[in-house]
Write a protein that holds these residues in place. Structure first.
Motif, PDB file in Angstrom:
ATOM      1  N   LEU A 110      86.063   4.479  65.135  1.00 18.75           N
ATOM      2  CA  LEU A 110      87.166   4.747  64.218  1.00 18.75           C
ATOM      3  C   LEU A 110      87.944   5.977  64.661  1.00 18.75           C
ATOM      4  O   LEU A 110      87.362   6.951  65.153  1.00 18.75           O
ATOM      5  N   PRO A 111      89.263   5.962  64.497  1.00 20.31           N
ATOM      6  CA  PRO A 111      90.059   7.154  64.829  1.00 20.31           C
ATOM      7  C   PRO A 111      89.727   8.286  63.862  1.00 20.31           C
ATOM      8  O   PRO A 111      89.310   8.054  62.722  1.00 20.31           O
ATOM      9  N   PRO A 112      89.875   9.533  64.270  1.00 21.96           N
ATOM     10  CA  PRO A 112      89.523  10.667  63.401  1.00 21.96           C
ATOM     11  C   PRO A 112      90.289  10.669  62.075  1.00 21.96           C
ATOM     12  O   PRO A 112      89.778  11.153  61.061  1.00 21.96           O
ATOM     13  N   THR A 113      91.499  10.123  62.068  1.00 18.24           N
ATOM     14  CA  THR A 113      92.291  10.143  60.835  1.00 18.24           C
ATOM     15  C   THR A 113      91.714   9.230  59.748  1.00 18.24           C
ATOM     16  O   THR A 113      92.005   9.413  58.561  1.00 18.24           O
ATOM     17  N   HIS A 114      90.901   8.244  60.120  1.00 20.65           N
ATOM     18  CA  HIS A 114      90.373   7.293  59.157  1.00 20.65           C
ATOM     19  C   HIS A 114      88.854   7.316  59.070  1.00 20.65           C
ATOM     20  O   HIS A 114      88.292   6.706  58.151  1.00 20.65           O
TER      21      HIS A 114
END
Length: 877
Positions: free
Chosen positions: A315-319
């Motif tokens: 998962l990307p850090p933003t999510h």
């Protein structure tokens, strides 16, 4: 419009005004040449005088006049010069051929045209350059999309979008820009579609398995894309939507379903048909006979471990943080709402096994929910488990109260079984003190043969002997009531007492005349005190031709004459078995709370201030509160009947005694002692209130009946007499009906007090009405006396053994006063005077006797003498 000046103001008129005024006042006869000549001469003279004044003024200050005249001439010359110069300047500026302004405007217009042509050339150059760069980047994006290189294509799409935002103003509405925007939109949607398709291929969630592929191959791509690149390239809105669906499916199929039905999970790694590696979390239904209640927690742990290893790193850090945090609250809620709260046992024996599961749930929360998903979690599971004792007791309290509520409601659907409880005599003393002043009746006694003062006493006693009825199985009933109370179904009281006027009553022996519903042996009354017999000679024949001599009895000592009392110190009264069920529920709650407190099964909680078992024990008092609140509502239709009102009062009284017994004899109730004491007091107040309310209802009904008699006036009229007689008869029937309903229910003391109270209110109302009549003729006095004697039948309600005297005066303070009233209505003046001198009329106030004498007897010297004697006050003995 000129305004007229008021007459009181001074007027300064000129010559013309004077002349015009003269013309205005002249008539057609006086208007002639001489009048016109005089007016002209007057005007000429006025003009001459004016000129003379001007000339004199100039001559008076000639130097100033000459100076002002020369200044005016100089000013005129300079004005003419300035006007010439302005005219010349105007020609110089505005001349169409040589003027300065037209020449300047022409030069400015030429400069403006040159500047516009230069600007148009610069804008066109910039626009062509921007379009060229945009087209080159758009062609490069098309190649990336065609080659399946999606992550760089996403970067190019963002760059083109930024370039399109900074497009020069002249190109915003250009058709070529609109075409390139549409082409970019198509390519962007294509990229999003390919990325979404790649996500759906790499992350698959259904009811049977969860598949996560680390790499995924997209169409036209030469090499597979990592899952992390796919997730990082998807737009934020699209990724949020995919993760929301993923969270829903995970919670539905692998978290909540694990609590709802037996499930087994397995984790494996394999390859698909194309050879791509994939990690699988498989779900299989378990046997329904599985007894391992901790398996749902194991499934939750396996699911979170699988996601933590295979999905969260991609998962990307933003999510990543928001997605993991979105799982923590639903999982905590599912553990509480689907495992712990429904599984909270209702029996103390099942608590140890449940506490083990609760501790595992706390470990799950600390390791996964707090340690993996959300470090800022409120630890709801741990908080709930720390207060598990409180939750268990609240559940038990709710169950106990719900059972009590159902028990109360079910008791209304059918006839309530009853049993006989015992009332101590101490209760009798308190009840009589509150409702019937016994001292007033104790001062009187009864005569030796048990007759009253009125002529109908003997007849009414014989009639009441018949209406009491008998019970052939009296001895069997006594034996039954002396044994343990047995639940019985309440029968019609009218059948038990035989007060139906239409049915014949069998002859009975003297010793069986009292059909005792309380199951007591007839007692021998106290010896009647000695009385003085006074012959009263009547000077008026009575309405029913009664003997002229009546026996008027007064006690010679002050010994109180109470109802006969036997050996036992208690009195039976009817109580519903619902009250026994309620008190049994209270006892069970107290015992359960004591057992929970002594078991030590719950660990000591630092957050809870109450000791284990307190809430369960408190539910006993809440059961009593529930009974007080619910029963009067659900039984409202039943509580309109006199017998049921008194039965509810008995229930509350018995419950108060039983609660007092629990407080006194039960051990370990110190925690709830104050609450039980409060319940006892409230129940006792409620019992007294309903008891008094039952009496008040009958009082109101009797007052309404007597109101129809309209003050017992005009009884000489047969119709009015019939109305009054009907009202009195209705009063007798209502009193007997109430006594018939109360006698099988109330204890003796309360029964006599209640019946005495409603008889007392009837007598008081009749006394007030008769004593308020200002004039009572002889015929009406006979009629009123007959009406009063009808109520003598009520004396039989206060006789237990007809071989003994009535004790009506102990419960009806106005009985003797009312009895004397029926005699005084037909007595002579001498009879009245003799009774007054002997002190037989002490129940009457002096004012009442004065009113009665004035109403009964005509105004004679004898009446005046008698009134003087009465107004002197009662004789002192």
């Amino acid at each position: 419009m000129a305004f007229l000046l008021p007459d009181h103001l001074p007027r300064q008129l000129n010559v013309s005004s004077n002349v015009l005024s003269k013309f205005d006042s002249v008539t057609s006869q006086s208007l002639n040449s001489s009048f016109a000549s005089s007016c002209r001469a007057e005007l000429d003279e006025s003009i001459r005088l004016t000129k003379t004044k001007i000339h004199d003024r100039i001559c008076a200050d000639s130097s100033s006049f000459q100076r002002q005249l020369s200044s005016a001439k100089s000013l005129k010359e300079r004005l003419d010069t300035l006007s010439g110069h302005v005219q010349a300047l105007t020609v110089t500026l505005s001349d169409s051929k040589s003027g300065l302004v037209p020449v300047l405007l022409e030069a400015l217009e030429a400069h403006q045209l040159l500047a516009q042509e230069s600007l148009d050339a610069d804008v066109l150059s910039d626009a062509l350059s921007h379009i060229s760069d945009y087209r080159a980047q758009l062609d490069a994006l098309q190649k990336l999309v065609d080659a399946g290189d999606l992550p760089p294509a996403v970067v190019a799409c963002h760059a083109l979008s930024s370039l399109l935002v900074s497009v020069p103003g002249p190109l915003k509405d250009a058709s070529v820009v609109s075409e390139m925007q549409a082409r970019l939109r198509v390519l962007n949607n294509r990229v999003e579609e390919l990325l979404s398709d790649a996500y759906t291929k790499s992350v698959v969630v259904n009811a049977s398995e969860v598949i996560i592929k680390p790499f995924v191959l997209v169409p036209r791509s030469l090499k597979p894309l990592p899952l992390s690149s796919v997730l990082s390239s998807i737009s934020s809105a699209s990724l949020a939507s995919h993760l929301s669906i993923l969270r829903r499916d995970i919670l539905t199929h692998y978290i909540e379903c694990s609590f709802d039905q037996p499930t087994s999970l397995t984790v494996s790694t394999m390859k698909d048909k194309s050879g791509a590696l994939m990690h699988v979390l498989g779900r299989f239904p378990s046997s329904p006979n599985t007894t391992d209640t901790a398996s749902p927690l194991t499934n939750v742990s396996m699911t979170l471990d699988f996601l933590h290893e295979q999905l969260f790193p991609a998962l990307p850090p933003t999510h990543k943080h928001s997605f993991s945090r979105s799982l923590s609250k639903p999982i905590s809620t599912a553990v509480l709402a689907r495992l712990l709260i429904p599984g909270l046992p209702s029996q103390l024996e099942a608590l140890p096994a449940f506490l083990q599961i609760a501790n595992k749930a706390v470990d799950l929360e600390e390791k996964y929910i707090v340690g993996m998903l959300d470090a800022s979690s409120e630890s709801e599971i741990k908080t709930w488990v720390n207060n598990i004792c409180t939750h268990y007791e609240r559940q038990r309290r709710s169950h106990i109260l719900d059972s009590a509520r159902k028990l109360i409601i079910q008791s209304i659907s059918s006839s309530e079984p009853t049993f006989h409880a015992q009332l101590p005599h101490s209760q009798e003393t308190s009840d009589k003190a509150g409702l019937a002043p016994a001292d007033e009746g104790d001062a009187w006694g009864l005569d030796d043969d048990g007759q009253s003062f009125n002529t109908g006493s003997s007849r009414s006693a014989l009639e009441d002997e018949n209406v009491w009825g008998l019970d052939d199985d009296l001895e069997e009933e006594k034996e039954t009531q002396q044994a343990e109370p047995v639940e019985v179904v309440e029968e019609d009281p009218g059948d038990a007492w035989g007060w139906n006027d239409e049915e014949p009553v069998p002859d009975v022996q003297a010793e069986d005349t009292w059909d005792d519903p309380w199951g007591e042996e007839p007692a021998i009354s106290k010896v009647t005190p000695a009385v003085r017999t006074v012959p009263v000679s009547s000077q008026r024949p009575s309405a029913n031709s009664a003997p002229a001599t009546q026996r008027v009895s007064r006690p010679m000592d002050s010994t109180s004459h109470h109802p006969p009392k036997s050996g036992p110190i208690t009195e039976p009264y009817l109580v519903s078995t619902l009250a026994k069920s309620i008190i049994r529920t209270v006892e069970d709650a107290l015992h359960e709370g004591q057992g929970l407190s002594s078991s030590g099964i719950f660990p000591t909680s630092t957050t809870s201030k109450t000791t284990p078992g307190t809430l369960v024990m408190q539910s006993g008092a809440l059961v009593l509160d529930l009974y007080r609140a619910v029963y009067p509502i659900v039984a409202a239709a039943r509580l309109v009947r006199p017998g049921d009102v008194m039965k509810f009062s008995n229930n509350c009284c018995w419950l108060a005694e039983e609660v007092g017994r629990l407080v006194t004899h039960e051990r370990g109730v110190l925690v709830v002692k104050d609450k039980l004491e409060e319940c006892k007091n409230v129940l006792q107040v409620l019992a007294d209130s309903w008891y008094q309310d039952g009496i008040d209802r009958q009082r109101i009904a009797l007052r309404d009946i007597l109101a129809s008699a309209k003050g017992f006036t005009d009884t000489s009229d047969q119709d009015r007499y019939d109305d009054c007689e009907m009202a009195i008869s209705r009063v007798v029937r209502e009193v007997r009906s109430a006594a018939n309903a109360w006698k099988p229910v109330l204890p003796k003391s309360k029964y006599y007090t209640a019946v005495g109270a409603i008889v007392e209110v009837s007598l008081q109302r009749i006394l007030e009405n008769i004593l308020a009549i200002p004039d009572i003729p002889e015929v009406e006095s006979h009629k009123l006396s007959e009406l009063c004697r009808i109520l003598a039948a009520l004396e039989g309600l206060f006789v237990e053994d007809f071989s003994e005297s009535s004790f009506v005066v102990s419960y009806v303070p106005s009985w003797l006063k009312f009895s004397y009233l029926s005699e005084l209505l037909e007595a002579s003046m001498a009879d009245l005077t003799y009774l007054f001198e002997e002190g037989a009329l002490v129940d009457f106030e002096v004012d009442e006797l004065v009113k009665l004498v004035r109403a009964l007897f005509a105004d004679t010297p004898l009446r005046t003498k008698t009134l003087d004697k009465i107004m002197g006050g009662h004789p002192v003995r």
